[in-house]
Every structure is written in C-alpha cells, then in structure tokens.
Design an enzyme around this catalytic site. Sequence first.
Site, short mmCIF file in Angstrom:
data_model
loop_
_atom_site.label_atom_id
_atom_site.label_comp_id
_atom_site.label_asym_id
_atom_site.label_seq_id
_atom_site.Cartn_x
_atom_site.Cartn_y
_atom_site.Cartn_z
CE LYS A 83 -28.61 27.52 36.41
NZ LYS A 83 -28.31 26.09 36.59
O1 G3P Z 1 -28.07 23.48 38.76
C1 G3P Z 1 -27.48 24.10 39.82
C2 G3P Z 1 -27.55 23.38 41.14
O2 G3P Z 1 -28.78 22.77 41.32
C3 G3P Z 1 -26.36 22.50 41.45
O3 G3P Z 1 -26.55 21.68 42.56
O4 G3P Z 1 -25.84 19.70 43.86
O5 G3P Z 1 -24.16 20.87 42.39
O6 G3P Z 1 -24.97 21.92 44.49
P1 G3P Z 1 -25.30 21.02 43.37
#
Ligand code: G3P
Length: 215
Positions: A83
């Site tokens: 990633k």
């Molecule tokens: O894995 C990356 C992403 O899904 C993070 O989500 O909830 O931290 O915006 P969030």
Amino acid sequence: MKFFIDTANIEEIKQALSWGVLDGVTTNPSLIAKEEKPFNEVVQEICKCVPGPVSLETVATTTEQMIIDGKELAKIADNVVVKLPTCLEALQATKVLAKDGIRVNMTLCFSPLQGLLAAKAGAAYISPFVGRLDDIGQNGMELISQLTQIYENYGFETEVLVASIRNPIHVLEAALMGADVATIPFRVMEQFIKHPLTDRGIETFLNDSKKVPAA
Ligand code: G3P
C-alpha cells in the site's frame, strides 16, 4: 464484488473468515498501531490465516524508500499487496514495483484524476476514501462513480477498492456502481447481515414448525 475486512485485529479477521464471504484484508499504520504488538508479528499472522490479498502499508516518503520497503513487504508472503499513498513520489515506485510483479494498492485517493494516474502507473488497486470525503462535506460515493466510469472508458485493470466505509449504505451504493472491492470495518459487516424481519421470520417459522403434528 469482493469483500475485504479493514482491520489488523486477528480475532475480527478469523470471525469474518468463518462466515465464508471474506476475500482479503486491508491494514494501515493506524490499524496496526491499535493492536499494540510488533508490526511483523501482526502482519505475519494475518498473511498466514488469510488466503486472499493482504494490503500492508509503507510510511516511506521518497520513491527510493517506497521501492525498498515495497520489496521487503512483498517478501513477507505471496499474498501481500503493497500500500502506497496516492502521491507523486509513489507513482514511479508503483511503476517499478508493478514491473517486478508486486501488486500495489494506491491509498488515500480523494480525486478521480489521482485515480487515473494510479491506473496509468500500474496500480493493482485504487483506494478512494469515501467516509473521509463525506466527513468534509463532499460526496464520497460520487468519486466511486467517476473512477468506475474512467476505468471502464479506457479498459484499465486497476480495481476500485472502496475504503473508509462507515455504514452499510456505502457498501450498497458501491455494489450498485460496480466497484470491484469494498473494504469494510468489522462492525459494519456485522450490521448488514442482520435484519429484524429476518430474525422475526426465523422465530415464527421455528414456533410454527413445532405445531406440525408428528407422523
Ligand atoms: O484502510 C483505510 C481506510 O479504510 C480508513 O478508513 O475510517 O480511517 O477513514 P477511516
């Protein structure tokens, strides 16, 4: 549509795997930090128990270091996807890693043109963050619609991996738009299998089945 789980918690991963509908896992540095264990310990266990792709993120900020880290991460297991953030430094790194057969998930994507660049660089996945766009008053799902359209227009193989999902509606809309993957937090996965009418229906059928006379 593929379902990934957005967590580094092994218990959540094992439980979701037991449901038989899990295709992969995405992690990020914040999710790994929550586990309060060394990075290698956490990711090796995840890669071992998950048959599908597992995204592991580097925090490198230069192209050179992203390539070095990406190659190291890819050695952890065959199912590792590297990633990298959707930034200028990562475009060249993605190109180099992809040429070496290492799959890259370009993350922190907030615009369709970032997604177009990721596809041109050879990313295997693009991760648009819908929840974080909604948080600042922009329409996160609009980005999914634009990305799926652009990739279809030009036949890019990069998969649209909808990330930063906050609720089941995000998953439903992603499915209607034809997104390839949704990476879903455990609590949201649990939410959308449940429906009160299903529970009530099961209870009624169970009770009625007891009223059927024995042969
Ligand atoms: O894995 C990356 C992403 O899904 C993070 O989500 O909830 O931290 O915006 P969030």
